[in-house]
Design a protein around this motif. Structure first.
Motif, PDB file in Angstrom:
ATOM      1  N   VAL A   1      41.926   0.103 -19.990  1.00  0.00           N
ATOM      2  CA  VAL A   1      42.090  -0.284 -18.589  1.00  0.00           C
ATOM      3  C   VAL A   1      43.254   0.457 -17.948  1.00  0.00           C
ATOM      4  N   THR A   2      44.337   0.627 -18.693  1.00  0.00           N
ATOM      5  CA  THR A   2      45.503   1.375 -18.212  1.00  0.00           C
ATOM      6  C   THR A   2      45.880   2.408 -19.255  1.00  0.00           C
ATOM      7  N   SER A   3      46.590   3.439 -18.835  1.00  0.00           N
ATOM      8  CA  SER A   3      46.949   4.505 -19.762  1.00  0.00           C
ATOM      9  C   SER A   3      47.900   4.035 -20.841  1.00  0.00           C
ATOM     10  N   SER A   4      48.676   3.003 -20.577  1.00  0.00           N
ATOM     11  CA  SER A   4      49.648   2.514 -21.555  1.00  0.00           C
ATOM     12  C   SER A   4      49.174   1.287 -22.324  1.00  0.00           C
ATOM     13  N   GLY A   5      48.067   0.682 -21.902  1.00  0.00           N
ATOM     14  CA  GLY A   5      47.574  -0.524 -22.546  1.00  0.00           C
ATOM     15  C   GLY A   5      46.687  -0.219 -23.736  1.00  0.00           C
ATOM     16  N   PRO A   6      46.401  -1.227 -24.577  1.00  0.00           N
ATOM     17  CA  PRO A   6      45.550  -1.031 -25.749  1.00  0.00           C
ATOM     18  C   PRO A   6      44.089  -0.883 -25.339  1.00  0.00           C
ATOM     19  N   PRO A   7      43.277  -0.247 -26.171  1.00  0.00           N
ATOM     20  CA  PRO A   7      41.845  -0.189 -25.881  1.00  0.00           C
ATOM     21  C   PRO A   7      41.196  -1.563 -26.019  1.00  0.00           C
ATOM     22  N   VAL A   8      40.137  -1.783 -25.267  1.00  0.00           N
ATOM     23  CA  VAL A   8      39.374  -3.025 -25.327  1.00  0.00           C
ATOM     24  C   VAL A   8      38.068  -2.737 -26.063  1.00  0.00           C
ATOM     25  N   PRO A   9      37.827  -3.317 -27.239  1.00  0.00           N
ATOM     26  CA  PRO A   9      36.561  -3.069 -27.935  1.00  0.00           C
ATOM     27  C   PRO A   9      35.401  -3.693 -27.168  1.00  0.00           C
ATOM     28  N   ALA A  10      34.237  -3.041 -27.257  1.00  0.00           N
ATOM     29  CA  ALA A  10      33.113  -3.516 -26.451  1.00  0.00           C
ATOM     30  C   ALA A  10      31.785  -3.053 -27.022  1.00  0.00           C
ATOM     31  N   LYS A  11      30.724  -3.766 -26.618  1.00  0.00           N
ATOM     32  CA  LYS A  11      29.351  -3.324 -26.806  1.00  0.00           C
ATOM     33  C   LYS A  11      28.718  -3.143 -25.432  1.00  0.00           C
ATOM     34  N   TRP A  12      27.763  -2.222 -25.361  1.00  0.00           N
ATOM     35  CA  TRP A  12      26.953  -2.050 -24.165  1.00  0.00           C
ATOM     36  C   TRP A  12      25.503  -2.231 -24.587  1.00  0.00           C
ATOM     37  N   ASP A  13      24.805  -3.174 -23.985  1.00  0.00           N
ATOM     38  CA  ASP A  13      23.440  -3.440 -24.411  1.00  0.00           C
ATOM     39  C   ASP A  13      22.486  -2.346 -23.943  1.00  0.00           C
ATOM     40  N   ARG A  14      21.216  -2.522 -24.260  1.00  0.00           N
ATOM     41  CA  ARG A  14      20.225  -1.488 -23.968  1.00  0.00           C
ATOM     42  C   ARG A  14      20.141  -1.161 -22.480  1.00  0.00           C
ATOM     43  N   ASP A  15      20.487  -2.142 -21.639  1.00  0.00           N
ATOM     44  CA  ASP A  15      20.473  -1.924 -20.199  1.00  0.00           C
ATOM     45  C   ASP A  15      21.797  -1.374 -19.683  1.00  0.00           C
TER      46      ASP A  15
END
Length: 365
Positions: free
Chosen positions: A224-238
């Motif tokens: 979300v920000t250059s200094s913040g940690p990554p947010v793990p995620a899934k993106w569904d078929r859509d």
């Protein structure tokens, strides 16, 4: 499962490792992919670094077969689909050329458009669509798609930008995932039904989603920000975003997604040590038991069984939390687990008594 270590009951003892051997004259090997039938592909290697690499396929019983390299003497095979068709590339005297090997091992080479070069294939669908990346005539990396009828498509870039890479494809060949540059940062992208490149939401400082399962569900992270940690995620078929649980302000990396949606990776859930991680089907994260010593989780199957490495040995963690090391070859001291199938075959490498790295597999009971 909740954040932290889980415990559970014992499972049946795994069988193996089975040494998959090398081609005559080679001394090392590695397995890179396996399908649900148990067919495996990888490399037979020889010589000092950089080693000469020869693409090979093993049948489900472990019998090795050399894959031909028309126009060259070396190459790599990187993926195999559910029907035994594999994809990779051949190294000629001047460039890398994508190859598709049918179930009998016969090779077809992609004819590159004029000026295109150094093309490498990374994934193949069950419909024999191959995706990868190549260098354009002006030396820009672009993703490409190679259809079974021989039609090849440059997948292009985000508007106004210069490069993209195609990393994975769904089993039906309709969804391709990869990366592209926007504003000098890596962004997760996909191509659907042969359509144009689109950025996976949300549009963020940076993102990546190079892992995809057969149903077209992608896994990765966004920042979300250059200094913040990554947010793990899934993106569904859509393409709909489903953030994954991450209660830590520290770094996290995604390494694999299973056929039913389990996700594995690594991160600092309980600092200062780095943990091997699993996200369940509800997106909740748990650290895999590692006795406080750290571990690596590489792959997960439909049942939530994880393959990876713990204390220099290939290891599986079952969904109920039980951990089982898979052992080494006679006289060897190290092994690693890379991939696991839904029916319980784990593939990886192990050192032998001579200290050479060999492709191996284990079968879970």
């Amino acid at each position: 499962m909740v954040a932290g270590a889980a415990t559970g009951t014992a499972q049946a003892t795994p069988v193996g490792p089975v040494d998959l051997g090398t081609l005559p004259g080679d001394d090392e090997s590695t397995v890179l992919a396996v399908n649900e039938v148990g067919e495996m592909v990888g490399l037979s290697l020889a010589g000092p670094a950089p080693k000469r690499s020869h693409p090979v396929r093993w049948d489900a019983t472990g019998q090795i077969m050399a894959l031909p390299t028309p126009g060259g003497t070396e190459g790599q095979v990187r993926a195999i689909n559910g029907l035994g068709v594999s994809a990779g590339y051949v190294l000629t005297a001047t460039t890398a050329v994508p190859a598709r090997w049918d179930a009998a091992g016969q090779a077809t080479l992609l004819q590159l458009p004029p000026g295109y070069h150094n093309a490498t294939a990374w994934a193949i669908s069950d419909t024999d669509v191959v995706v990868g990346s190549w260098l354009t005539p002006d030396d820009r990396y672009h993703g490409f798609r190679w259809d079974p009828d021989g039609v090849v498509t440059d997948l292009g870039t985000l508007p106004g930008e210069t490069w993209s890479m195609a990393d994975g494809i769904s089993a039906d060949g309709t969804i391709v995932v990869g990366s592209a540059v926007r504003s000098a940062a890596n962004q997760a992208v996909r191509w659907v039904d042969g359509g144009p490149i689109t950025e996976l939401a949300p549009q963020s400082v940076s993102s990546g989603a190079s892992r995809i399962n057969g149903d077209g569900v992608a896994a990765g992270s966004f920042r979300v920000t250059s200094s913040g940690p990554p947010v793990p995620a899934k993106w569904d078929r859509d393409g709909v975003l489903h953030p994954l649980d991450w209660p830590s302000p520290h770094s996290v990396w995604i390494y694999g997604i299973g056929s039913t949606g389990y996700v594995v990776g690594s991160g600092y859930l309980n600092p200062p040590r780095r943990s091997a991680l699993i996200w369940d089907l509800d997106g909740d994260v748990a650290a895999l038991p590692d006795d406080g010593l750290g571990a690596d989780a590489e792959s997960v199957n439909a049942h939530g069984t994880v393959a990876g490495t713990f204390r220099s040995q290939a290891t599986v963690w079952f969904l109920d939390g039980e951990r089982r090391q898979l052992g080494t070859l006679p006289g060897g001291t190290r092994s690693q687990g890379y991939r696991i199938t839904d029916n319980g075959r784990v593939v990886g490498t192990a050192s032998n008594a001579a200290g050479k790295s060999r492709a191996v597999y284990w079968t879970l009971g």
